[in-house]
Design a protein around this motif. Structure first.
Motif, PDB file in Angstrom:
ATOM      1  N   CYS A 221       4.210   8.005   0.921  1.00  0.00           N
ATOM      2  CA  CYS A 221       5.113   8.230  -0.463  1.00  0.00           C
ATOM      3  C   CYS A 221       6.437   7.802  -0.236  1.00  0.00           C
ATOM      4  O   CYS A 221       6.775   6.864   0.596  1.00  0.00           O
ATOM      5  CB  CYS A 221       4.920   9.572  -0.620  1.00  0.00           C
ATOM      6  N   ARG A 222       7.179   8.155  -1.156  1.00  0.00           N
ATOM      7  CA  ARG A 222       8.869   7.784  -0.978  1.00  0.00           C
ATOM      8  C   ARG A 222       9.097   8.589   0.217  1.00  0.00           C
ATOM      9  O   ARG A 222       8.847   9.878   0.363  1.00  0.00           O
ATOM     10  CB  ARG A 222       9.426   8.538  -2.318  1.00  0.00           C
ATOM     11  N   PRO A 223       9.908   7.850   1.142  1.00  0.00           N
ATOM     12  CA  PRO A 223      10.400   8.531   2.601  1.00  0.00           C
ATOM     13  C   PRO A 223      11.099   9.831   2.193  1.00  0.00           C
ATOM     14  O   PRO A 223      11.946   9.856   1.251  1.00  0.00           O
ATOM     15  CB  PRO A 223      11.242   7.482   3.108  1.00  0.00           C
ATOM     16  N   PRO A 224      10.870  11.075   2.964  1.00  0.00           N
ATOM     17  CA  PRO A 224      11.420  12.138   2.581  1.00  0.00           C
ATOM     18  C   PRO A 224      12.952  11.994   2.500  1.00  0.00           C
ATOM     19  O   PRO A 224      13.690  12.870   1.825  1.00  0.00           O
ATOM     20  CB  PRO A 224      10.936  13.053   3.895  1.00  0.00           C
ATOM     21  N   LEU A 225      13.673  11.044   3.302  1.00  0.00           N
ATOM     22  CA  LEU A 225      15.083  10.795   3.406  1.00  0.00           C
ATOM     23  C   LEU A 225      15.452  10.438   2.019  1.00  0.00           C
ATOM     24  O   LEU A 225      16.828  10.400   1.827  1.00  0.00           O
ATOM     25  CB  LEU A 225      15.362  10.087   4.401  1.00  0.00           C
ATOM     26  N   VAL A 226      14.790   9.841   1.358  1.00  0.00           N
ATOM     27  CA  VAL A 226      15.125   8.986  -0.104  1.00  0.00           C
ATOM     28  C   VAL A 226      14.926   9.953  -1.349  1.00  0.00           C
ATOM     29  O   VAL A 226      14.106  10.082  -1.307  1.00  0.00           O
ATOM     30  CB  VAL A 226      14.597   7.769  -0.060  1.00  0.00           C
ATOM     31  N   VAL A 239       5.716 -13.615  -2.971  1.00  0.00           N
ATOM     32  CA  VAL A 239       5.796 -12.720  -1.856  1.00  0.00           C
ATOM     33  C   VAL A 239       5.632 -11.247  -2.335  1.00  0.00           C
ATOM     34  O   VAL A 239       5.027 -10.481  -1.793  1.00  0.00           O
ATOM     35  CB  VAL A 239       7.278 -12.780  -1.051  1.00  0.00           C
ATOM     36  N   ALA A 240       6.193 -10.949  -3.350  1.00  0.00           N
ATOM     37  CA  ALA A 240       5.950  -9.546  -4.078  1.00  0.00           C
ATOM     38  C   ALA A 240       4.338  -9.883  -4.684  1.00  0.00           C
ATOM     39  O   ALA A 240       4.511  -9.888  -5.762  1.00  0.00           O
ATOM     40  CB  ALA A 240       7.009  -9.408  -5.099  1.00  0.00           C
ATOM     41  N   LEU A 241       3.492  -9.694  -4.032  1.00  0.00           N
ATOM     42  CA  LEU A 241       2.158 -10.213  -4.469  1.00  0.00           C
ATOM     43  C   LEU A 241       1.580  -9.365  -5.505  1.00  0.00           C
ATOM     44  O   LEU A 241       1.109  -9.752  -6.535  1.00  0.00           O
ATOM     45  CB  LEU A 241       1.167 -10.125  -3.179  1.00  0.00           C
ATOM     46  N   ASN A 242       1.945  -7.855  -5.152  1.00  0.00           N
ATOM     47  CA  ASN A 242       1.987  -7.018  -6.339  1.00  0.00           C
ATOM     48  C   ASN A 242       3.166  -6.463  -6.743  1.00  0.00           C
ATOM     49  O   ASN A 242       3.852  -5.560  -5.956  1.00  0.00           O
ATOM     50  CB  ASN A 242       0.846  -5.884  -5.893  1.00  0.00           C
ATOM     51  N   PRO A 243       4.048  -6.978  -7.685  1.00  0.00           N
ATOM     52  CA  PRO A 243       5.318  -6.698  -7.996  1.00  0.00           C
ATOM     53  C   PRO A 243       5.682  -5.112  -8.197  1.00  0.00           C
ATOM     54  O   PRO A 243       6.704  -4.880  -7.980  1.00  0.00           O
ATOM     55  CB  PRO A 243       5.641  -7.460  -9.258  1.00  0.00           C
ATOM     56  N   ASN A 244       4.634  -4.194  -8.623  1.00  0.00           N
ATOM     57  CA  ASN A 244       4.862  -2.918  -8.800  1.00  0.00           C
ATOM     58  C   ASN A 244       4.291  -2.298  -7.745  1.00  0.00           C
ATOM     59  O   ASN A 244       2.976  -2.495  -7.140  1.00  0.00           O
ATOM     60  CB  ASN A 244       4.319  -2.467 -10.075  1.00  0.00           C
ATOM     61  N   ILE A 245       5.119  -1.487  -7.099  1.00  0.00           N
ATOM     62  CA  ILE A 245       4.734  -0.531  -5.767  1.00  0.00           C
ATOM     63  C   ILE A 245       3.979   0.784  -6.385  1.00  0.00           C
ATOM     64  O   ILE A 245       4.740   1.585  -7.354  1.00  0.00           O
ATOM     65  CB  ILE A 245       5.687  -0.241  -5.151  1.00  0.00           C
ATOM     66  N   ASP A 246       2.822   1.149  -6.334  1.00  0.00           N
ATOM     67  CA  ASP A 246       2.354   2.282  -7.407  1.00  0.00           C
ATOM     68  C   ASP A 246       0.986   2.861  -6.572  1.00  0.00           C
ATOM     69  O   ASP A 246       0.684   2.422  -5.267  1.00  0.00           O
ATOM     70  CB  ASP A 246       1.925   1.717  -8.659  1.00  0.00           C
ATOM     71  N   ARG A 247       0.351   3.858  -7.275  1.00  0.00           N
ATOM     72  CA  ARG A 247      -0.707   4.349  -6.948  1.00  0.00           C
ATOM     73  C   ARG A 247      -1.874   3.348  -6.476  1.00  0.00           C
ATOM     74  O   ARG A 247      -3.010   3.666  -5.727  1.00  0.00           O
ATOM     75  CB  ARG A 247      -1.412   5.330  -7.737  1.00  0.00           C
ATOM     76  N   THR A 248      -1.932   1.973  -6.769  1.00  0.00           N
ATOM     77  CA  THR A 248      -3.067   1.020  -6.471  1.00  0.00           C
ATOM     78  C   THR A 248      -2.576   0.562  -5.203  1.00  0.00           C
ATOM     79  O   THR A 248      -3.714  -0.334  -4.762  1.00  0.00           O
ATOM     80  CB  THR A 248      -3.037  -0.105  -7.637  1.00  0.00           C
ATOM     81  N   ARG A 260      -1.315  10.940 -12.767  1.00  0.00           N
ATOM     82  CA  ARG A 260      -0.774   9.807 -12.464  1.00  0.00           C
ATOM     83  C   ARG A 260       0.622   9.861 -13.044  1.00  0.00           C
ATOM     84  O   ARG A 260       1.392   8.852 -12.504  1.00  0.00           O
ATOM     85  CB  ARG A 260      -1.594   8.961 -13.755  1.00  0.00           C
ATOM     86  N   SER A 261       1.081  10.743 -13.830  1.00  0.00           N
ATOM     87  CA  SER A 261       2.532  10.622 -14.223  1.00  0.00           C
ATOM     88  C   SER A 261       3.459  10.911 -13.042  1.00  0.00           C
ATOM     89  O   SER A 261       4.604  10.790 -13.080  1.00  0.00           O
ATOM     90  CB  SER A 261       2.846  11.707 -15.334  1.00  0.00           C
ATOM     91  N   TYR A 262       2.874  11.645 -11.998  1.00  0.00           N
ATOM     92  CA  TYR A 262       3.607  11.946 -10.782  1.00  0.00           C
ATOM     93  C   TYR A 262       4.163  10.560  -9.962  1.00  0.00           C
ATOM     94  O   TYR A 262       5.334  10.690  -9.330  1.00  0.00           O
ATOM     95  CB  TYR A 262       3.018  12.776  -9.814  1.00  0.00           C
ATOM     96  N   GLN A 263       3.617   9.448 -10.611  1.00  0.00           N
ATOM     97  CA  GLN A 263       4.131   8.047  -9.871  1.00  0.00           C
ATOM     98  C   GLN A 263       5.270   7.954 -10.260  1.00  0.00           C
ATOM     99  O   GLN A 263       6.189   7.541  -9.491  1.00  0.00           O
ATOM    100  CB  GLN A 263       3.327   7.196 -10.203  1.00  0.00           C
ATOM    101  N   ASP A 264       5.783   8.189 -11.464  1.00  0.00           N
ATOM    102  CA  ASP A 264       7.332   7.946 -11.952  1.00  0.00           C
ATOM    103  C   ASP A 264       8.318   8.578 -11.386  1.00  0.00           C
ATOM    104  O   ASP A 264       9.355   8.393 -11.326  1.00  0.00           O
ATOM    105  CB  ASP A 264       7.296   8.207 -13.532  1.00  0.00           C
ATOM    106  N   VAL A 265       7.905   9.977 -10.784  1.00  0.00           N
ATOM    107  CA  VAL A 265       9.032  10.700  -9.792  1.00  0.00           C
ATOM    108  C   VAL A 265       9.234   9.958  -8.656  1.00  0.00           C
ATOM    109  O   VAL A 265      10.090  10.181  -7.783  1.00  0.00           O
ATOM    110  CB  VAL A 265       8.218  11.986  -9.387  1.00  0.00           C
ATOM    111  N   LEU A 266       8.347   9.191  -8.141  1.00  0.00           N
ATOM    112  CA  LEU A 266       8.385   8.517  -6.752  1.00  0.00           C
ATOM    113  C   LEU A 266       9.242   7.426  -6.776  1.00  0.00           C
ATOM    114  O   LEU A 266       9.831   6.899  -5.915  1.00  0.00           O
ATOM    115  CB  LEU A 266       7.125   8.330  -6.056  1.00  0.00           C
ATOM    116  N   ILE A 267       8.970   6.316  -7.614  1.00  0.00           N
ATOM    117  CA  ILE A 267       9.523   5.179  -7.947  1.00  0.00           C
ATOM    118  C   ILE A 267       9.883   4.881  -9.274  1.00  0.00           C
ATOM    119  O   ILE A 267       9.166   5.063 -10.001  1.00  0.00           O
ATOM    120  CB  ILE A 267       8.806   4.365  -7.136  1.00  0.00           C
ATOM    121  N   THR A 268      10.890   3.826  -9.367  1.00  0.00           N
ATOM    122  CA  THR A 268      11.043   3.199 -10.691  1.00  0.00           C
ATOM    123  C   THR A 268      10.805   1.595 -10.391  1.00  0.00           C
ATOM    124  O   THR A 268      11.451   1.217  -9.613  1.00  0.00           O
ATOM    125  CB  THR A 268      12.458   3.411 -11.076  1.00  0.00           C
TER     126      THR A 268
END
Length: 301
Positions: A221-226, A239-248, A260-268
């Protein structure tokens, strides 16, 4: 506020101070385009932990070899084969011939070569992009499979983050995003990172995700320190083969049982950067993008 820059591959032989200055100058251009500026304190308190000297340079013949399966049964060989298979699935073919480059249009509907060309934007960029991902992935493999290299690199990066004055911003590019993620996710220290910004990251590559899951032995997940994570990429950056970092990809274990909506809490995710370096991967045109600069300095609104 202080910024810690975590560089990517192929920085051996550079002086870290001019390297840091180059990053700052590019960020200053992006900040100006965004109507912002860099303060003297922010400039003076930025750092770039220079881990390139820890990486063992690969032999030239190994660096120039095409991505292809080998009979190497070592952990590095197995990981390289997994990455190769994923690239072949995504791009259609890991080897791009000059005859194909001349004959095929830049059209995703026209088969494997067309997809590669369309992703890169033009034939020259396609060659550069394929070379870039070959080299980046070899260095990622070295970092992930060599425990001594990984430990030494992580310690250098975490030391720099610990010394940085809060609030801390960590900006990581390419291989550096894998380093920053592993360092922060596995760190046993009491510190807080206000914002992690990853640029041109291969953290969406499933073979890399699998290896990180093995190393960290926990759901990714998002590192706890972040406190906040922003990931930016140019869709032409292979190099960014999958440009979005997500649940896939990276968050597949973390978010498997969550809405699914919880993903937006972890990363933009912001995958619309126009990086016009030759291979669409260089750090300069990531940092001088106004939205990237604003996300580093203030966060995305």
């Amino acid at each position: 506020m202080s910024i810690v820059f975590v560089h990517g591959r192929d920085q051996q032989g550079f002086d870290p101070d001019p390297l840091r200055q180059t990053w700052l100058e590019a960020l200053a251009r992006g900040a100006e385009r965004a109507g912002l500026g860099l303060t003297e304190n922010l400039i003076s308190e930025s750092s770039l932990p220079y881990y390139a000297r820890i990486l063992v340079p690969l032999e030239p013949q190994k660096r120039s070899s095409p991505l292809e399966s080998t009979r190497d049964k070592s952990p590095a060989g197995n990981l390289e084969k997994s990455i190769d298979a994923e690239l072949a699935l995504e791009l259609g073919s890991p080897v791009l011939r000059d005859s194909d480059m001349k004959q095929n249009p830049l059209d995703e509907s026209r088969g494997p070569v067309g997809r590669i060309l369309a992703r890169a934007g033009d034939r020259a960029s396609a060659r550069l992009s394929l070379n870039a991902i070959r080299l980046v992935m070899k260095d990622v493999v070295q970092y992930l499979v060599d425990a001594k290299v990984r430990s030494d690199v992580d310690r250098l990066v975490i030391d720099a983050i610990e010394k940085a004055r809060p609030p801390r911003i960590v900006v990581a590019h390419s291989l550096g995003s894998v380093v920053a993620y592993h360092s922060l996710a596995g760190a046993l220290v009491n510190l807080e990172v206000e914002r992690l910004v990853t640029l041109g990251s291969p953290l969406g590559v499933l073979a890399i995700v699998t290896e990180l899951e093995k190393l960290l032995k926990l759901p990714l997940c998002r590192p706890p320190l972040v406190k906040a994570w922003i990931n930016a990429a140019d869709r032409r950056d292979i190099v960014a083969l999958n440009p979005n970092i997500d649940r896939t990809n990276l968050f597949r274990s973390c978010l498997s049982q969550l809405p699914r909506s919880y993903q937006d809490v972890l990363i933009t995710n912001f995958a619309d950067v126009r990086n016009d370096t030759d291979n669409h991967h260089g750090i300069i045109h990531y940092l001088d993008d106004p939205i990237v600069a604003a996300s580093i300095l203030h966060g995305l609104s």
